[in-house]
Design an enzyme around this catalytic site. Sequence first.
Site, mmCIF file in Angstrom:
data_model
loop_
_atom_site.group_PDB
_atom_site.id
_atom_site.type_symbol
_atom_site.label_atom_id
_atom_site.label_comp_id
_atom_site.label_asym_id
_atom_site.label_seq_id
_atom_site.Cartn_x
_atom_site.Cartn_y
_atom_site.Cartn_z
ATOM 1 N N GLY A 198 0.634 2.954 -3.055
ATOM 2 C CA GLY A 198 0.976 3.821 -4.288
ATOM 3 C C GLY A 198 2.095 2.538 -4.350
ATOM 4 N N GLU A 220 -0.809 -0.034 1.305
ATOM 5 C CA GLU A 220 -1.995 -0.192 -0.625
ATOM 6 C C GLU A 220 -1.531 -0.362 -1.691
ATOM 7 O OE1 GLU A 220 -5.159 -2.324 -0.192
ATOM 8 O OE2 GLU A 220 -5.530 -1.369 1.780
#
Length: 471
Positions: A198, A220
């Site tokens: 996100g 990530e």
Amino acid sequence: MESMTAASRPLLDIPGTVAALRASFDAGTTLGIDGRLEALAALRRGIVAERSALERALAEDLGKSTQEATVTEIGVVLAEIDHMRRHLRSWLRPGRFGLGAVLAPGSGHVLREPLGTVLVIAPWNYPVNLALSPLVGAIAGGNTALLAPSELAPATSAALARLAARHLDPAWIRVVEGGVEEKTALLAERFDLIFYTGGGRVGRLVAHAAAEHLTPTVLELGGKSPVFVDEGVDLARAARRIVWGKFTNAGQTCTAPDHLMATPATLAALLPHLRAAIEEMYGPDPRTCEEYGRIVGEAQLDRLAGLLDGATAAIGGVDGIDRAARHIPPTVLVDVSFDDPVMDEEIFGPILPLLAVSGPLEAVDRIRAGAKPLTAYVFSDDPRTRRLFATRTSSGSLALGLTLAHVGAVSMPFGGVGESGHGAYHGRASLEAFTHAKPVVSKPLVPDTLRLVYPPVSALRRRLVRRLLGG
């Protein structure tokens, strides 16, 4: 497709759910390799059985076509499962290492052990791929897992919950739907790893919550992934690859090209090729093209529309926005400065600013002046320019001559660096992310060579130890 609202969804006992998964792990449910392979096969069967429902959900949430759902969501996960099942036994084989002269005749090997009970928090932009691809690594690593889909893609969240309920073992995998309240409750629990995909703002909250339990994280995130187009490249071919990578999923991709840099002459020559590529892929009116996606919601649409205020659009622009259809056309901005508002944050939408630079050296300096991007893209036929970007810029990955497609390579470790995240996954990297590499050492009691270092130490033994240790 119907999906339960937050108000109608029954409250879930989150502490009890986490405790049940931990008890299942402690009982050894997930340890056997055969069991892991069967759990992966069950996930694959579930995806195939629920494929139509997943496609409908993706169309409802994001306007994704069947083709785009296959290429960027479902097909990627199926390939990930197949790759993992093909290699899991060999990747789990213990790796041997020596212990050196002082510990001879000892031996050692590395055992990949499961972490325990893990949490996977998925985003809304690729709500199937980025939920299930990490889950492949969690299962392969022998963990129990709790999956939290995004509430901003409610139809897909409900479809994933149904898939898990119908096809997956609840002793191994469970799904918790919900928004901020449920995610906050989840982050209050202790996990053995949190895998989050996100934005950076929420990523910091996840990292802070994880720190309370000293829980490791894989984050990530994203960032402003730049594109540099060098002089002399085939601009028509480069434009098609840039347009596809930028406007897939209506630009709502963490690895989408964020902005494009080139010399003024190259920008002027490239612009008509970008226009031609957009029309070739999405037609004269992308609003009517089923291959062009939709903006996820009103808040995201308002944010993107705000970035267009006062900007000069050579293609698309604010006049093409259709709020009722959640549509922003493929937009290319010109006369953009590095100080303009559109350069303040990751765009995460179908807006591509063109920025003039003097050449590759200035482009490198511009990249180095900002946060490290998730991906950097370079279109150049000059080996020296390619080497310059490879050695003088830092990014999660570097793609030469393509955009976006490299993320689907199951054999490539994918992850960020700095503000674009940390940790990597896909293929073997997923297994490594969801396991601990535990060294196991063994030394027989006879002969007891360790007597060389037991006190009291004589001058002879001191000289011998120094020689054995290279000093």
